[in-house]
Motif scaffolding. Structure first.
Motif, PDB file in Angstrom:
ATOM      1  N   ILE A   1      29.180  19.361  65.513  1.00 44.49           N
ATOM      2  CA  ILE A   1      29.676  18.658  66.695  1.00 44.49           C
ATOM      3  C   ILE A   1      31.171  18.461  66.501  1.00 44.49           C
ATOM      4  N   ILE A   2      31.949  18.888  67.486  1.00 39.87           N
ATOM      5  CA  ILE A   2      33.383  18.591  67.479  1.00 39.87           C
ATOM      6  C   ILE A   2      33.617  17.634  68.635  1.00 39.87           C
ATOM      7  N   ASN A   3      34.038  16.434  68.284  1.00 42.42           N
ATOM      8  CA  ASN A   3      34.258  15.366  69.252  1.00 42.42           C
ATOM      9  C   ASN A   3      35.753  15.049  69.260  1.00 42.42           C
ATOM     10  N   GLY A   4      36.408  15.324  70.382  1.00 38.73           N
ATOM     11  CA  GLY A   4      37.846  15.101  70.482  1.00 38.73           C
ATOM     12  C   GLY A   4      38.175  13.954  71.404  1.00 38.73           C
ATOM     13  N   GLY A   5      39.039  13.086  70.953  1.00 47.25           N
ATOM     14  CA  GLY A   5      39.598  12.033  71.795  1.00 47.25           C
ATOM     15  C   GLY A   5      41.031  12.412  72.108  1.00 47.25           C
ATOM     16  N   ILE A   6      41.307  12.713  73.376  1.00 48.92           N
ATOM     17  CA  ILE A   6      42.651  13.114  73.776  1.00 48.92           C
ATOM     18  C   ILE A   6      43.195  12.112  74.784  1.00 48.92           C
ATOM     19  N   ARG A   7      44.499  12.075  74.902  1.00 49.42           N
ATOM     20  CA  ARG A   7      45.131  11.101  75.782  1.00 49.42           C
ATOM     21  C   ARG A   7      44.815  11.378  77.237  1.00 49.42           C
ATOM     22  N   TYR A   8      44.505  10.314  77.949  1.00 51.42           N
ATOM     23  CA  TYR A   8      44.227  10.371  79.380  1.00 51.42           C
ATOM     24  C   TYR A   8      45.371  11.066  80.120  1.00 51.42           C
ATOM     25  N   GLY A   9      45.005  11.844  81.133  1.00 50.65           N
ATOM     26  CA  GLY A   9      46.009  12.454  81.986  1.00 50.65           C
ATOM     27  C   GLY A   9      46.181  13.946  81.786  1.00 50.65           C
ATOM     28  N   ARG A  10      45.385  14.532  80.900  1.00 48.70           N
ATOM     29  CA  ARG A  10      45.530  15.963  80.634  1.00 48.70           C
ATOM     30  C   ARG A  10      44.925  16.817  81.742  1.00 48.70           C
ATOM     31  N   GLY A  11      43.907  16.334  82.412  1.00 42.81           N
ATOM     32  CA  GLY A  11      43.320  17.065  83.533  1.00 42.81           C
ATOM     33  C   GLY A  11      42.148  17.929  83.127  1.00 42.81           C
ATOM     34  N   GLU A  12      41.329  18.241  84.127  1.00 40.51           N
ATOM     35  CA  GLU A  12      40.079  18.989  83.909  1.00 40.51           C
ATOM     36  C   GLU A  12      40.322  20.413  83.440  1.00 40.51           C
ATOM     37  N   VAL A  13      41.329  21.088  83.965  1.00 42.46           N
ATOM     38  CA  VAL A  13      41.590  22.479  83.575  1.00 42.46           C
ATOM     39  C   VAL A  13      41.956  22.548  82.095  1.00 42.46           C
ATOM     40  N   ILE A  14      42.806  21.647  81.645  1.00 40.41           N
ATOM     41  CA  ILE A  14      43.208  21.628  80.232  1.00 40.41           C
ATOM     42  C   ILE A  14      42.024  21.262  79.355  1.00 40.41           C
ATOM     43  N   ARG A  15      41.255  20.242  79.749  1.00 44.47           N
ATOM     44  CA  ARG A  15      40.100  19.821  78.948  1.00 44.47           C
ATOM     45  C   ARG A  15      39.108  20.985  78.802  1.00 44.47           C
ATOM     46  N   ARG A  16      38.823  21.671  79.902  1.00 40.88           N
ATOM     47  CA  ARG A  16      37.866  22.786  79.868  1.00 40.88           C
ATOM     48  C   ARG A  16      38.380  23.914  78.959  1.00 40.88           C
ATOM     49  N   ALA A  17      39.663  24.232  79.042  1.00 43.97           N
ATOM     50  CA  ALA A  17      40.236  25.274  78.181  1.00 43.97           C
ATOM     51  C   ALA A  17      40.128  24.881  76.709  1.00 43.97           C
ATOM     52  N   ILE A  18      40.427  23.632  76.405  1.00 37.32           N
ATOM     53  CA  ILE A  18      40.304  23.148  75.023  1.00 37.32           C
ATOM     54  C   ILE A  18      38.861  23.296  74.552  1.00 37.32           C
ATOM     55  N   MET A  19      37.913  22.850  75.375  1.00 35.40           N
ATOM     56  CA  MET A  19      36.507  22.892  74.987  1.00 35.40           C
ATOM     57  C   MET A  19      36.028  24.320  74.751  1.00 35.40           C
ATOM     58  N   GLU A  20      36.371  25.222  75.644  1.00 34.66           N
ATOM     59  CA  GLU A  20      35.936  26.616  75.493  1.00 34.66           C
ATOM     60  C   GLU A  20      36.509  27.246  74.226  1.00 34.66           C
ATOM     61  N   LYS A  21      37.783  26.974  73.956  1.00 33.71           N
ATOM     62  CA  LYS A  21      38.412  27.535  72.757  1.00 33.71           C
ATOM     63  C   LYS A  21      37.850  26.911  71.482  1.00 33.71           C
ATOM     64  N   LEU A  22      37.560  25.607  71.519  1.00 34.91           N
ATOM     65  CA  LEU A  22      36.964  24.952  70.350  1.00 34.91           C
ATOM     66  C   LEU A  22      35.579  25.520  70.060  1.00 34.91           C
ATOM     67  N   HIS A  23      34.810  25.775  71.110  1.00 34.88           N
ATOM     68  CA  HIS A  23      33.473  26.339  70.920  1.00 34.88           C
ATOM     69  C   HIS A  23      33.558  27.711  70.256  1.00 34.88           C
ATOM     70  N   ARG A  24      34.434  28.568  70.777  1.00 32.37           N
ATOM     71  CA  ARG A  24      34.613  29.905  70.179  1.00 32.37           C
ATOM     72  C   ARG A  24      35.047  29.792  68.716  1.00 32.37           C
ATOM     73  N   LEU A  25      35.971  28.878  68.445  1.00 30.24           N
ATOM     74  CA  LEU A  25      36.462  28.681  67.079  1.00 30.24           C
ATOM     75  C   LEU A  25      35.323  28.281  66.149  1.00 30.24           C
ATOM     76  N   ALA A  26      34.521  27.299  66.555  1.00 27.23           N
ATOM     77  CA  ALA A  26      33.431  26.816  65.696  1.00 27.23           C
ATOM     78  C   ALA A  26      32.417  27.909  65.422  1.00 27.23           C
ATOM     79  N   VAL A  27      32.050  28.676  66.443  1.00 27.82           N
ATOM     80  CA  VAL A  27      31.083  29.761  66.268  1.00 27.82           C
ATOM     81  C   VAL A  27      31.658  30.832  65.340  1.00 27.82           C
ATOM     82  N   GLU A  28      32.920  31.195  65.567  1.00 31.57           N
ATOM     83  CA  GLU A  28      33.556  32.243  64.761  1.00 31.57           C
ATOM     84  C   GLU A  28      33.669  31.837  63.293  1.00 31.57           C
ATOM     85  N   VAL A  29      34.134  30.609  63.042  1.00 28.71           N
ATOM     86  CA  VAL A  29      34.396  30.186  61.661  1.00 28.71           C
ATOM     87  C   VAL A  29      33.102  29.895  60.902  1.00 28.71           C
ATOM     88  N   THR A  30      32.118  29.284  61.554  1.00 29.03           N
ATOM     89  CA  THR A  30      30.894  28.883  60.849  1.00 29.03           C
ATOM     90  C   THR A  30      29.786  29.919  60.920  1.00 29.03           C
TER      91      THR A  30
END
Length: 147
Positions: free
Chosen positions: A63-92
């Protein structure tokens, strides 16, 4: 201010894997938000197999749980989440359904860096905040205030 916690159960990360994940998270967050890298923190919390359940059953998970500062927006949050998922699958090498990503907004007034409350997510407020950090701790934060 961003804090990413990586909780693993039944997945024993090597130092090299932790380094890759920490570097990857830092790069992803910086690239998507332009947050200076000295502010991006990554914490690893390993749990023995048997202390994390999915659907009532023990199985290896990350589980990767990120707390980011309010105001980043849905597009940025979704991009972060998708990239984090790919990273976790690739590395582990974990199956995609064993990886959970959660990225939540933290209101600026709920966090502080170096004893200074986080600013509103506006350029003028951020510039003043960076300058306050640079004035308080020039050796650590002067470069962040400059760029």
């Amino acid at each position: 201010m961003p804090v990413y916690q990586c909780v693993t159960s039944g997945i024993d990360l090597t130092e090299e894997q932790r380094d890759r994940i920490a570097t990857g998270i830092t790069t992803i967050h910086h690239d998507e938000t332009n947050a200076p890298e000295p502010f991006i923190r990554v914490v690893f919390t390993p749990l023995p197999l048997g202390l994390m359940y999915t659907a009532g059953k023990v199985e290896p998970s990350i589980i990767i749980n990120g707390g980011i500062r309010y105001g980043r927006g849905e597009v940025i949050r979704r991009a972060i989440m998708e990239k984090l998922h790919r990273l976790a699958v690739e590395v582990t090498g974990s199956p995609e359904d064993h990886v959970l990503i959660v990225v939540s907004d933290t209101p600026n007034g709920w966090a502080m860096e170096a004893g200074i409350m986080m600013p509103e997510p506006f350029p003028e407020a951020e510039a003043a905040w960076f300058q306050a950090l640079a004035d308080k701790l020039p050796a650590r934060f002067a470069a962040a205030s400059a760029g």
